[in-house]
Design a protein around this motif. Structure first.
Motif, PDB file in Angstrom:
ATOM      1  N   HIS A 278       0.842  -1.071   0.137  1.00 35.74           N
ATOM      2  CA  HIS A 278      -0.008  -0.136  -0.079  1.00 35.74           C
ATOM      3  C   HIS A 278       0.956   1.229   0.004  1.00 35.74           C
ATOM      4  N   LYS A 280       4.011   1.231  -0.757  1.00 31.38           N
ATOM      5  CA  LYS A 280       4.800   1.354  -2.088  1.00 31.38           C
ATOM      6  C   LYS A 280       4.051   2.022  -3.132  1.00 31.38           C
ATOM      7  N   ASN A 284       5.175   5.474  -5.002  1.00 31.15           N
ATOM      8  CA  ASN A 284       5.086   5.526  -6.572  1.00 31.15           C
ATOM      9  C   ASN A 284       4.986   6.970  -6.875  1.00 31.15           C
ATOM     10  N   ALA A 380      -4.740   3.391  -7.212  1.00 32.04           N
ATOM     11  CA  ALA A 380      -4.498   1.932  -6.851  1.00 32.04           C
ATOM     12  C   ALA A 380      -5.697   1.262  -6.273  1.00 32.04           C
ATOM     13  N   LEU A 381      -6.143   1.695  -5.106  1.00 29.36           N
ATOM     14  CA  LEU A 381      -7.159   1.231  -4.427  1.00 29.36           C
ATOM     15  C   LEU A 381      -8.447   1.035  -4.996  1.00 29.36           C
TER      16      LEU A 381
HETATM   17  C1  MEV Z   1       2.476  -1.041  -7.971  1.00 25.41           C
HETATM   18  O1  MEV Z   1       3.256  -0.444  -8.252  1.00 25.41           O
HETATM   19  C2  MEV Z   1       1.724  -0.397  -6.663  1.00 25.41           C
HETATM   20  C3  MEV Z   1       0.406  -1.177  -6.235  1.00 25.41           C
HETATM   21  O2  MEV Z   1       0.907  -2.561  -5.908  1.00 25.41           O
HETATM   22  C4  MEV Z   1      -0.066  -0.457  -4.621  1.00 25.41           C
HETATM   23  C5  MEV Z   1      -0.973  -1.192  -4.110  1.00 25.41           C
HETATM   24  O3  MEV Z   1      -1.088  -2.307  -4.000  1.00 25.41           O
HETATM   25  O4  MEV Z   1      -1.768  -0.395  -3.329  1.00 25.41           O
HETATM   26  C6  MEV Z   1      -0.545  -1.174  -7.516  1.00 25.41           C
END
Ligand code: MEV
Length: 437
Positions: A278, A280, A284, A380-381
Protein backbone atom coordinates in the motif's frame (compact mmCIF):
# COMPACT_ATOMS: atom_id res chain seq x y z
CA UNK A 1 46.01 -7.38 -9.86
CA UNK A 2 46.68 -9.90 -12.64
CA UNK A 3 43.01 -10.03 -13.46
CA UNK A 4 42.51 -7.38 -16.23
CA UNK A 5 38.95 -6.84 -14.95
CA UNK A 6 40.43 -5.26 -11.80
CA UNK A 7 41.70 -1.70 -12.00
CA UNK A 8 43.46 0.97 -9.97
CA UNK A 9 42.78 4.61 -10.77
CA UNK A 10 39.52 4.18 -12.70
CA UNK A 11 38.36 7.55 -11.38
CA UNK A 12 41.45 9.25 -12.83
CA UNK A 13 40.69 8.07 -16.36
CA UNK A 14 38.84 10.46 -18.63
CA UNK A 15 35.39 9.37 -19.77
CA UNK A 16 36.53 8.03 -23.15
CA UNK A 17 39.18 5.86 -21.47
CA UNK A 18 36.67 4.55 -18.92
CA UNK A 19 34.35 3.57 -21.75
CA UNK A 20 37.18 1.93 -23.65
CA UNK A 21 38.21 -0.07 -20.63
CA UNK A 22 34.61 -1.24 -20.04
CA UNK A 23 34.30 -2.20 -23.70
CA UNK A 24 37.55 -4.16 -23.62
CA UNK A 25 36.83 -5.95 -20.36
CA UNK A 26 33.06 -6.35 -20.07
CA UNK A 27 31.06 -5.33 -23.14
CA UNK A 28 30.84 -6.22 -26.79
CA UNK A 29 31.41 -3.34 -29.22
CA UNK A 30 27.74 -2.98 -30.06
CA UNK A 31 26.69 -2.76 -26.42
CA UNK A 32 29.44 -0.24 -25.73
CA UNK A 33 27.97 2.21 -28.27
CA UNK A 34 24.97 2.61 -25.93
CA UNK A 35 27.25 4.34 -23.44
CA UNK A 36 27.56 7.38 -25.68
CA UNK A 37 24.05 7.23 -27.10
CA UNK A 38 22.57 9.53 -24.47
CA UNK A 39 25.35 12.13 -24.35
CA UNK A 40 24.24 15.75 -24.47
CA UNK A 41 25.97 18.97 -25.53
CA UNK A 42 29.27 20.01 -23.92
CA UNK A 43 28.45 22.33 -21.03
CA UNK A 44 25.36 20.43 -19.95
CA UNK A 45 27.23 17.12 -20.11
CA UNK A 46 29.86 18.58 -17.84
CA UNK A 47 27.17 19.61 -15.34
CA UNK A 48 25.71 16.08 -15.35
CA UNK A 49 29.13 14.44 -15.06
CA UNK A 50 29.94 16.57 -12.05
CA UNK A 51 26.91 15.35 -10.07
CA UNK A 52 28.65 12.06 -9.40
CA UNK A 53 31.90 10.13 -9.82
CA UNK A 54 33.21 7.58 -12.34
CA UNK A 55 30.49 8.59 -14.78
CA UNK A 56 30.42 6.71 -18.10
CA UNK A 57 26.97 7.60 -19.50
CA UNK A 58 23.67 9.36 -18.87
CA UNK A 59 20.77 7.14 -17.78
CA UNK A 60 17.53 8.54 -19.21
CA UNK A 61 14.20 8.13 -17.45
CA UNK A 62 10.77 9.14 -18.72
CA UNK A 63 9.66 12.61 -17.58
CA UNK A 64 5.85 12.86 -17.61
CA UNK A 65 3.23 15.29 -16.37
CA UNK A 66 0.01 14.59 -14.48
CA UNK A 67 -2.29 17.56 -15.21
CA UNK A 68 -5.46 18.68 -13.44
CA UNK A 69 -4.15 18.49 -9.88
CA UNK A 70 -6.14 20.93 -7.75
CA UNK A 71 -4.32 21.39 -4.44
CA UNK A 72 -5.71 23.96 -2.00
CA UNK A 73 -7.69 25.47 -4.88
CA UNK A 74 -4.65 25.97 -7.16
CA UNK A 75 -4.22 24.01 -10.41
CA UNK A 76 -0.95 22.20 -11.03
CA UNK A 77 0.50 20.12 -13.85
CA UNK A 78 2.63 17.81 -11.72
CA UNK A 79 6.00 16.66 -13.14
CA UNK A 80 6.78 12.99 -12.57
CA UNK A 81 9.92 11.00 -13.36
CA UNK A 82 9.27 7.28 -13.17
CA UNK A 83 10.01 4.17 -15.20
CA UNK A 84 6.98 2.14 -14.05
CA UNK A 85 4.14 2.14 -16.53
CA UNK A 86 0.66 3.16 -15.34
CA UNK A 87 1.86 5.44 -12.50
CA UNK A 88 1.49 8.76 -14.34
CA UNK A 89 -1.76 7.58 -15.95
CA UNK A 90 -3.12 6.60 -12.52
CA UNK A 91 -2.12 9.92 -10.93
CA UNK A 92 -3.72 11.83 -13.81
CA UNK A 93 -6.90 9.79 -13.56
CA UNK A 94 -7.16 10.34 -9.80
CA UNK A 95 -6.48 14.08 -10.18
CA UNK A 96 -9.25 14.27 -12.77
CA UNK A 97 -11.61 12.23 -10.58
CA UNK A 98 -11.16 14.66 -7.67
CA UNK A 99 -11.21 17.84 -9.78
CA UNK A 100 -15.03 18.20 -9.78
CA UNK A 101 -15.19 16.93 -6.19
CA UNK A 102 -13.19 19.81 -4.69
CA UNK A 103 -9.65 18.64 -5.43
CA UNK A 104 -7.05 17.97 -2.75
CA UNK A 105 -6.59 19.81 0.52
CA UNK A 106 -3.16 19.84 2.12
CA UNK A 107 -1.42 21.44 5.10
CA UNK A 108 2.08 21.36 6.50
CA UNK A 109 1.85 20.24 10.13
CA UNK A 110 5.48 21.04 10.96
CA UNK A 111 8.66 21.75 9.01
CA UNK A 112 11.49 21.05 11.39
CA UNK A 113 14.60 18.98 10.62
CA UNK A 114 16.87 17.19 13.04
CA UNK A 115 20.53 16.42 13.48
CA UNK A 116 22.67 14.75 16.11
CA UNK A 117 26.10 14.99 17.66
CA UNK A 118 26.93 11.68 19.33
CA UNK A 119 29.62 11.73 22.01
CA UNK A 120 31.08 9.98 25.02
CA UNK A 121 31.50 12.06 28.16
CA UNK A 122 32.88 11.34 31.64
CA UNK A 123 30.38 13.62 33.47
CA UNK A 124 27.22 12.46 35.16
CA UNK A 125 23.80 12.68 33.50
CA UNK A 126 22.49 14.81 36.39
CA UNK A 127 24.91 17.63 35.46
CA UNK A 128 23.28 18.18 32.08
CA UNK A 129 20.55 20.54 33.27
CA UNK A 130 23.06 22.88 34.91
CA UNK A 131 25.55 22.84 32.02
CA UNK A 132 23.24 22.92 28.99
CA UNK A 133 22.34 26.67 28.95
CA UNK A 134 25.95 27.87 28.83
CA UNK A 135 26.95 25.08 26.43
CA UNK A 136 24.12 26.16 24.11
CA UNK A 137 25.14 29.80 24.29
CA UNK A 138 28.71 28.81 23.50
CA UNK A 139 28.03 26.53 20.50
CA UNK A 140 25.52 29.00 19.08
CA UNK A 141 27.97 31.90 19.41
CA UNK A 142 30.81 29.91 17.86
CA UNK A 143 28.68 28.94 14.86
CA UNK A 144 26.86 32.27 14.37
CA UNK A 145 28.88 32.92 11.19
CA UNK A 146 27.56 29.62 9.77
CA UNK A 147 23.91 30.21 10.65
CA UNK A 148 23.69 33.96 9.96
CA UNK A 149 22.30 33.66 6.42
CA UNK A 150 19.89 30.87 7.29
CA UNK A 151 18.69 32.90 10.32
CA UNK A 152 17.95 35.78 7.94
CA UNK A 153 15.88 33.42 5.75
CA UNK A 154 13.75 32.44 8.77
CA UNK A 155 15.62 29.20 9.48
CA UNK A 156 18.54 28.31 11.73
CA UNK A 157 18.97 26.32 14.92
CA UNK A 158 15.68 26.03 16.78
CA UNK A 159 16.47 23.92 19.82
CA UNK A 160 19.15 21.78 21.42
CA UNK A 161 18.37 18.81 23.65
CA UNK A 162 21.10 16.94 25.55
CA UNK A 163 20.17 13.28 25.76
CA UNK A 164 21.74 10.51 27.82
CA UNK A 165 21.76 7.11 26.07
CA UNK A 166 22.62 4.56 28.80
CA UNK A 167 21.11 1.74 26.74
CA UNK A 168 24.12 2.12 24.39
CA UNK A 169 26.79 2.78 27.07
CA UNK A 170 26.73 4.56 30.47
CA UNK A 171 28.84 7.45 29.11
CA UNK A 172 26.96 7.80 25.81
CA UNK A 173 25.30 11.16 25.07
CA UNK A 174 23.77 13.00 22.17
CA UNK A 175 22.96 16.58 21.27
CA UNK A 176 19.70 16.45 19.36
CA UNK A 177 19.46 19.67 17.40
CA UNK A 178 16.39 20.89 15.54
CA UNK A 179 16.68 23.17 12.53
CA UNK A 180 14.59 25.28 10.24
CA UNK A 181 16.05 25.28 6.73
CA UNK A 182 13.57 27.61 4.93
CA UNK A 183 13.21 26.49 1.30
CA UNK A 184 16.35 24.36 1.18
CA UNK A 185 16.57 20.69 2.04
CA UNK A 186 19.39 21.90 4.25
CA UNK A 187 21.57 18.77 4.45
CA UNK A 188 24.83 20.65 3.90
CA UNK A 189 23.82 23.44 6.24
CA UNK A 190 22.84 21.02 9.02
CA UNK A 191 25.95 18.86 8.67
CA UNK A 192 28.27 21.88 8.62
CA UNK A 193 26.70 23.29 11.79
CA UNK A 194 26.74 19.91 13.55
CA UNK A 195 30.40 19.28 12.77
CA UNK A 196 31.20 22.74 14.14
CA UNK A 197 29.18 21.86 17.26
CA UNK A 198 31.28 18.71 17.62
CA UNK A 199 34.51 20.73 17.48
CA UNK A 200 33.20 23.27 19.98
CA UNK A 201 32.06 20.49 22.29
CA UNK A 202 35.66 19.19 22.41
CA UNK A 203 36.99 22.67 23.18
CA UNK A 204 34.32 23.16 25.85
CA UNK A 205 35.42 19.97 27.61
CA UNK A 206 39.01 21.18 27.58
CA UNK A 207 38.61 24.76 28.75
CA UNK A 208 35.17 25.35 30.33
CA UNK A 209 35.63 26.67 33.91
CA UNK A 210 32.27 25.07 34.81
CA UNK A 211 33.70 21.55 34.48
CA UNK A 212 35.64 19.62 37.09
CA UNK A 213 38.71 17.63 36.06
CA UNK A 214 36.64 14.44 36.14
CA UNK A 215 34.32 15.94 33.55
CA UNK A 216 36.92 16.75 30.89
CA UNK A 217 37.02 13.42 29.08
CA UNK A 218 34.85 13.93 26.00
CA UNK A 219 35.05 12.08 22.70
CA UNK A 220 32.92 13.08 19.74
CA UNK A 221 31.86 9.97 17.81
CA UNK A 222 29.98 11.55 14.91
CA UNK A 223 27.89 14.51 13.84
CA UNK A 224 25.23 14.09 11.16
CA UNK A 225 21.67 15.07 10.27
CA UNK A 226 18.91 12.57 10.91
CA UNK A 227 16.77 11.45 7.98
CA UNK A 228 14.08 10.56 10.50
CA UNK A 229 11.95 13.68 10.16
CA UNK A 230 8.79 13.10 12.22
CA UNK A 231 8.57 16.88 12.71
CA UNK A 232 8.60 17.71 9.00
CA UNK A 233 5.18 16.42 8.17
CA UNK A 234 2.41 17.18 5.69
CA UNK A 235 -1.20 16.00 5.52
CA UNK A 236 -3.20 15.79 2.30
CA UNK A 237 -6.81 14.79 1.98
CA UNK A 238 -9.82 14.40 -0.29
CA UNK A 239 -13.41 14.39 0.84
CA UNK A 240 -16.86 14.36 -0.74
CA UNK A 241 -20.41 13.05 -0.25
CA UNK A 242 -20.46 9.24 -0.55
CA UNK A 243 -23.17 9.48 -3.18
CA UNK A 244 -20.62 11.15 -5.47
CA UNK A 245 -18.16 8.25 -5.20
CA UNK A 246 -19.34 6.62 -8.40
CA UNK A 247 -16.86 4.65 -10.53
CA UNK A 248 -18.43 4.31 -13.97
CA UNK A 249 -17.91 0.93 -15.65
CA UNK A 250 -16.81 -0.81 -12.45
CA UNK A 251 -20.14 -2.52 -11.72
CA UNK A 252 -19.94 -1.22 -8.12
CA UNK A 253 -22.26 1.53 -6.85
CA UNK A 254 -20.95 4.59 -4.95
CA UNK A 255 -21.79 3.39 -1.43
CA UNK A 256 -20.38 -0.07 -2.05
CA UNK A 257 -17.23 1.39 -3.57
CA UNK A 258 -16.70 3.65 -0.53
CA UNK A 259 -17.26 0.70 1.84
CA UNK A 260 -14.85 -1.60 -0.02
CA UNK A 261 -12.28 1.22 -0.31
CA UNK A 262 -12.33 1.92 3.43
CA UNK A 263 -11.93 -1.78 4.18
CA UNK A 264 -8.89 -1.93 1.89
CA UNK A 265 -7.29 0.98 3.78
CA UNK A 266 -8.17 -0.59 7.15
CA UNK A 267 -6.48 -3.82 6.05
CA UNK A 268 -3.31 -1.84 5.27
CA UNK A 269 -3.46 -0.15 8.69
CA UNK A 270 -3.39 -3.51 10.44
CA UNK A 271 -1.57 -5.96 8.18
CA UNK A 272 2.10 -5.25 7.52
CA UNK A 273 2.29 -7.38 4.36
CA UNK A 274 -0.44 -5.29 2.83
CA UNK A 275 0.81 -2.03 4.39
CA UNK A 276 4.19 -2.28 2.65
CA UNK A 277 2.56 -2.70 -0.77
CA UNK A 278 0.00 0.00 0.00
CA UNK A 279 2.76 2.45 0.99
CA UNK A 280 4.84 1.42 -2.03
CA UNK A 281 1.90 2.58 -4.12
CA UNK A 282 1.90 5.94 -2.29
CA UNK A 283 5.65 6.27 -2.87
CA UNK A 284 5.16 5.62 -6.59
CA UNK A 285 3.55 9.06 -6.73
CA UNK A 286 5.77 10.76 -4.16
CA UNK A 287 9.11 9.50 -5.52
CA UNK A 288 8.22 10.45 -9.08
CA UNK A 289 7.78 14.09 -8.00
CA UNK A 290 10.82 13.89 -5.72
CA UNK A 291 12.95 12.82 -8.69
CA UNK A 292 11.43 15.37 -11.06
CA UNK A 293 12.18 18.21 -8.64
CA UNK A 294 15.77 17.11 -7.92
CA UNK A 295 15.12 16.04 -4.33
CA UNK A 296 16.63 13.11 -2.43
CA UNK A 297 14.39 10.06 -2.88
CA UNK A 298 16.44 7.84 -0.55
CA UNK A 299 15.95 10.32 2.30
CA UNK A 300 12.23 10.60 1.56
CA UNK A 301 11.80 6.81 1.40
CA UNK A 302 13.76 6.16 4.61
CA UNK A 303 11.78 8.81 6.51
CA UNK A 304 8.40 7.66 5.20
CA UNK A 305 8.92 4.04 6.21
CA UNK A 306 10.27 4.95 9.67
CA UNK A 307 7.19 7.16 10.12
CA UNK A 308 4.92 4.32 8.99
CA UNK A 309 6.37 2.16 11.78
CA UNK A 310 6.46 4.82 14.49
CA UNK A 311 4.15 2.97 16.89
CA UNK A 312 6.20 -0.24 16.54
CA UNK A 313 4.07 -1.80 13.79
CA UNK A 314 4.51 -0.91 10.13
CA UNK A 315 1.17 0.58 9.00
CA UNK A 316 -0.47 2.31 6.08
CA UNK A 317 0.43 6.01 5.80
CA UNK A 318 -3.11 6.78 4.68
CA UNK A 319 -6.43 6.48 6.50
CA UNK A 320 -10.04 6.44 5.37
CA UNK A 321 -13.08 7.60 7.32
CA UNK A 322 -16.74 7.22 6.40
CA UNK A 323 -19.51 9.07 8.19
CA UNK A 324 -23.15 8.40 7.33
CA UNK A 325 -22.82 10.47 4.17
CA UNK A 326 -19.18 11.55 3.71
CA UNK A 327 -16.07 9.86 2.33
CA UNK A 328 -12.78 11.18 3.71
CA UNK A 329 -9.37 9.87 2.69
CA UNK A 330 -6.09 11.30 3.92
CA UNK A 331 -2.35 10.78 3.89
CA UNK A 332 0.13 12.00 6.49
CA UNK A 333 3.85 11.62 5.85
CA UNK A 334 7.18 13.31 6.44
CA UNK A 335 8.65 15.11 3.43
CA UNK A 336 11.97 16.90 3.94
CA UNK A 337 12.28 18.81 0.68
CA UNK A 338 14.09 21.69 -0.90
CA UNK A 339 13.13 24.03 -3.72
CA UNK A 340 16.43 25.91 -3.68
CA UNK A 341 20.00 24.59 -3.60
CA UNK A 342 21.16 21.08 -4.39
CA UNK A 343 20.17 19.83 -7.82
CA UNK A 344 17.14 22.12 -8.03
CA UNK A 345 18.89 24.80 -10.09
CA UNK A 346 21.71 22.73 -11.55
CA UNK A 347 19.64 20.02 -13.21
CA UNK A 348 17.82 21.68 -16.11
CA UNK A 349 14.78 19.39 -15.79
CA UNK A 350 14.54 19.79 -12.01
CA UNK A 351 14.66 23.51 -12.61
CA UNK A 352 11.94 23.19 -15.26
CA UNK A 353 9.79 21.07 -12.90
CA UNK A 354 9.89 23.80 -10.29
CA UNK A 355 8.94 26.34 -12.94
CA UNK A 356 6.01 24.09 -13.97
CA UNK A 357 4.89 24.11 -10.34
CA UNK A 358 5.13 27.92 -10.17
CA UNK A 359 8.43 28.09 -8.20
CA UNK A 360 6.86 26.74 -5.00
CA UNK A 361 8.23 27.18 -1.52
CA UNK A 362 9.39 23.95 0.14
CA UNK A 363 6.11 23.86 2.09
CA UNK A 364 4.00 24.28 -1.03
CA UNK A 365 5.97 21.47 -2.69
CA UNK A 366 5.30 19.28 0.36
CA UNK A 367 1.56 19.85 -0.21
CA UNK A 368 1.70 19.04 -3.94
CA UNK A 369 3.82 15.94 -3.38
CA UNK A 370 1.56 14.62 -0.64
CA UNK A 371 -1.41 15.14 -2.98
CA UNK A 372 0.42 13.15 -5.67
CA UNK A 373 1.01 10.32 -3.17
CA UNK A 374 -2.61 10.34 -2.08
CA UNK A 375 -3.80 10.40 -5.70
CA UNK A 376 -1.62 7.40 -6.49
CA UNK A 377 -2.93 5.53 -3.48
CA UNK A 378 -6.51 6.39 -4.41
CA UNK A 379 -6.02 5.20 -7.99
CA UNK A 380 -4.43 1.91 -6.91
CA UNK A 381 -7.15 1.14 -4.35
CA UNK A 382 -9.91 2.17 -6.73
CA UNK A 383 -8.67 -0.43 -9.22
CA UNK A 384 -7.93 -3.05 -6.58
CA UNK A 385 -11.42 -2.98 -5.05
CA UNK A 386 -13.22 -2.80 -8.41
CA UNK A 387 -11.70 -4.23 -11.60
CA UNK A 388 -8.28 -5.29 -10.25
CA UNK A 389 -5.08 -3.63 -11.42
CA UNK A 390 -4.08 -5.99 -14.18
CA UNK A 391 -6.62 -4.64 -16.64
CA UNK A 392 -4.93 -1.22 -16.79
CA UNK A 393 -1.41 -2.57 -16.34
CA UNK A 394 -1.72 -5.02 -19.19
CA UNK A 395 -2.36 -2.25 -21.72
CA UNK A 396 0.96 -0.62 -20.80
CA UNK A 397 2.69 -3.98 -20.48
CA UNK A 398 1.61 -4.85 -24.03
CA UNK A 399 3.07 -1.57 -25.33
CA UNK A 400 6.38 -2.22 -23.56
CA UNK A 401 6.65 -5.74 -24.98
CA UNK A 402 5.76 -4.45 -28.45
CA UNK A 403 8.51 -1.82 -28.12
CA UNK A 404 11.03 -4.56 -27.32
CA UNK A 405 10.13 -6.12 -30.73
CA UNK A 406 10.34 -2.72 -32.49
CA UNK A 407 6.68 -3.05 -33.49
CA UNK A 408 5.38 -0.72 -36.19
CA UNK A 409 2.26 1.43 -35.68
CA UNK A 410 0.27 -1.03 -37.78
CA UNK A 411 1.52 -3.99 -35.72
CA UNK A 412 0.64 -2.15 -32.50
CA UNK A 413 -2.91 -1.48 -33.68
CA UNK A 414 -3.41 -5.13 -34.59
CA UNK A 415 -1.88 -6.35 -31.32
CA UNK A 416 -4.12 -4.04 -29.24
CA UNK A 417 -7.13 -5.48 -31.04
CA UNK A 418 -5.93 -9.07 -30.71
CA UNK A 419 -5.07 -8.85 -26.98
CA UNK A 420 -8.20 -6.95 -25.96
CA UNK A 421 -9.61 -9.08 -23.12
CA UNK A 422 -6.81 -11.68 -23.47
CA UNK A 423 -3.86 -12.39 -21.18
CA UNK A 424 -0.72 -10.52 -22.24
CA UNK A 425 2.52 -12.48 -21.87
CA UNK A 426 5.92 -11.96 -23.46
CA UNK A 427 5.63 -15.34 -25.14
CA UNK A 428 2.14 -14.67 -26.54
CA UNK A 429 3.10 -11.21 -27.86
CA UNK A 430 6.23 -12.60 -29.52
CA UNK A 431 4.16 -15.33 -31.21
CA UNK A 432 1.61 -12.77 -32.39
CA UNK A 433 4.25 -10.36 -33.75
CA UNK A 434 6.04 -13.24 -35.53
CA UNK A 435 2.73 -14.40 -37.06
CA UNK A 436 2.26 -10.88 -38.51
CA UNK A 437 5.78 -10.65 -39.99
C1 MEV B 1 2.31 -1.10 -7.90
O1 MEV B 1 3.49 -0.41 -8.23
C2 MEV B 1 1.64 -0.45 -6.72
C3 MEV B 1 0.42 -1.20 -6.17
O2 MEV B 1 0.79 -2.54 -5.86
C4 MEV B 1 0.00 -0.46 -4.94
C5 MEV B 1 -1.08 -1.15 -4.13
O3 MEV B 1 -1.20 -2.39 -4.19
O4 MEV B 1 -1.77 -0.42 -3.39
C6 MEV B 1 -0.68 -1.25 -7.19
Amino acid sequence: MNDPKRINGFSRLDKASRRNWLREQFLDTEAATVLSQFDVDGALQEVLDNFSENTVANFPMPFGVAPNFIVNGKTYAVPMVIEESSVVAAASAAAKYWMPRGGFGAEVLSAEKLGQVHFRWSGSPERRAALLPSLCTRVRAQTAHLTERMDARGGGVRNIVWKHLPEIAPDCYQLLVSFGTADSMGANFINTVLEAYGQELRRWATDSPELTDDERDLEVIMAILSNHTPNCVVRAWVSCPIEQMNVPGSGVDAADFARRFKLAVDIARQDTYRAVTHNKGIMNGVDAVVLATGNDFRAIEAAAHAFAAQDGTYRSLSRCRLTSDTFHFELTLPLALGTVGGLTKLHPLANLSLQLLGQPSAEELMCVMAAAGLAQNFAALRSLVTTGIQKGHMKMHLQNILSSFNATTEERTQAECHFNGKTVSHHAVRAFVESMR
